[in-house]
Design a protein around this motif. Structure first.
Motif, PDB file in Angstrom:
ATOM      1  N   HIS A 131      -6.982  -6.725 -29.421  1.00 47.55           N
ATOM      2  CA  HIS A 131      -7.222  -6.577 -27.986  1.00 47.55           C
ATOM      3  C   HIS A 131      -8.033  -7.740 -27.452  1.00 47.55           C
ATOM      4  N   ILE A 132      -7.776  -8.087 -26.210  1.00 49.50           N
ATOM      5  CA  ILE A 132      -8.583  -9.110 -25.552  1.00 49.50           C
ATOM      6  C   ILE A 132     -10.038  -8.638 -25.516  1.00 49.50           C
ATOM      7  N   ALA A 133     -10.931  -9.547 -25.863  1.00 46.98           N
ATOM      8  CA  ALA A 133     -12.370  -9.256 -25.767  1.00 46.98           C
ATOM      9  C   ALA A 133     -12.791  -9.435 -24.316  1.00 46.98           C
ATOM     10  N   THR A 134     -13.446  -8.433 -23.786  1.00 46.45           N
ATOM     11  CA  THR A 134     -13.877  -8.492 -22.392  1.00 46.45           C
ATOM     12  C   THR A 134     -15.402  -8.495 -22.305  1.00 46.45           C
ATOM     13  N   PRO A 135     -15.924  -9.189 -21.293  1.00 47.97           N
ATOM     14  CA  PRO A 135     -17.395  -9.244 -21.129  1.00 47.97           C
ATOM     15  C   PRO A 135     -17.949  -7.918 -20.635  1.00 47.97           C
ATOM     16  N   GLN A 154     -24.275 -20.092 -24.891  1.00 47.77           N
ATOM     17  CA  GLN A 154     -23.690 -18.912 -25.501  1.00 47.77           C
ATOM     18  C   GLN A 154     -22.423 -19.327 -26.235  1.00 47.77           C
ATOM     19  N   PRO A 155     -22.024 -18.558 -27.248  1.00 46.10           N
ATOM     20  CA  PRO A 155     -20.853 -18.924 -28.035  1.00 46.10           C
ATOM     21  C   PRO A 155     -19.532 -18.793 -27.288  1.00 46.10           C
ATOM     22  N   ALA A 156     -19.522 -18.054 -26.201  1.00 50.24           N
ATOM     23  CA  ALA A 156     -18.306 -17.846 -25.416  1.00 50.24           C
ATOM     24  C   ALA A 156     -18.711 -17.579 -23.973  1.00 50.24           C
ATOM     25  N   LYS A 157     -17.704 -17.541 -23.112  1.00 55.43           N
ATOM     26  CA  LYS A 157     -17.953 -17.310 -21.688  1.00 55.43           C
ATOM     27  C   LYS A 157     -16.804 -16.492 -21.132  1.00 55.43           C
ATOM     28  N   SER A 158     -16.939 -16.047 -19.894  1.00 59.73           N
ATOM     29  CA  SER A 158     -15.830 -15.363 -19.223  1.00 59.73           C
ATOM     30  C   SER A 158     -14.848 -16.411 -18.724  1.00 59.73           C
TER      31      SER A 158
END
Length: 128
Positions: A124-128, A26-30
């Motif tokens: 804003h912070i991106a949240t999962p 995935q392009p990002a993770k938590s």
């Protein structure tokens, strides 16, 4: 000769396996940030969303994109689940999560920094 053949076999196997691994990532993770759990990029840098973006469209270009670098998507990247790809005004591709384009913040200097949260009241912070 046997050693060369073995090295070549291992190299070819790695080259064949690499694209499969890259496509499943995935392009990002938590990850953990100064302000709690957020989406982070491969370098564990906090990702952000921009209130002035339209769903599926980035409105952060020019100097905005210099300050807030987009999370780029490669030519072979494929959307999956909540992950989608938007085409930017310059033709480049950017990852989006739940339709919201994702960015890093140039003033975050180390993994876990979240200094961009709340900037201008629109970041804003991106949240999962």
């Amino acid at each position: 000769m046997k050693r060369s053949y073995l090295a070549l076999t291992l190299l070819c196997g790695a080259l064949v396996a690499s694209p499969v691994l890259a496509q499943s990532e995935q392009p990002a993770k938590s990850g953990k940030t100064d302000k709690g759990t957020a989406l982070v990029d491969a370098k564990n840098m906090t990702l952000y969303t921009y209130d002035k973006d339209a769903k599926g469209k980035s409105n952060c270009n020019g100097q905005c994109a210099a300050n807030w670098p987009p999370l780029t998507a490669g030519a072979d990247a494929k959307p999956a689940g909540k992950w989608s790809i938007v085409t930017r005004d310059d033709g480049s591709r950017q990852w989006a999560y739940d339709g919201k384009p994702l960015y890093t913040w140039k003033k975050d200097t180390k993994a876990g920094d979240a200094t961009g949260d709340g900037v201008g009241g629109v970041w804003h912070i991106a949240t999962p």
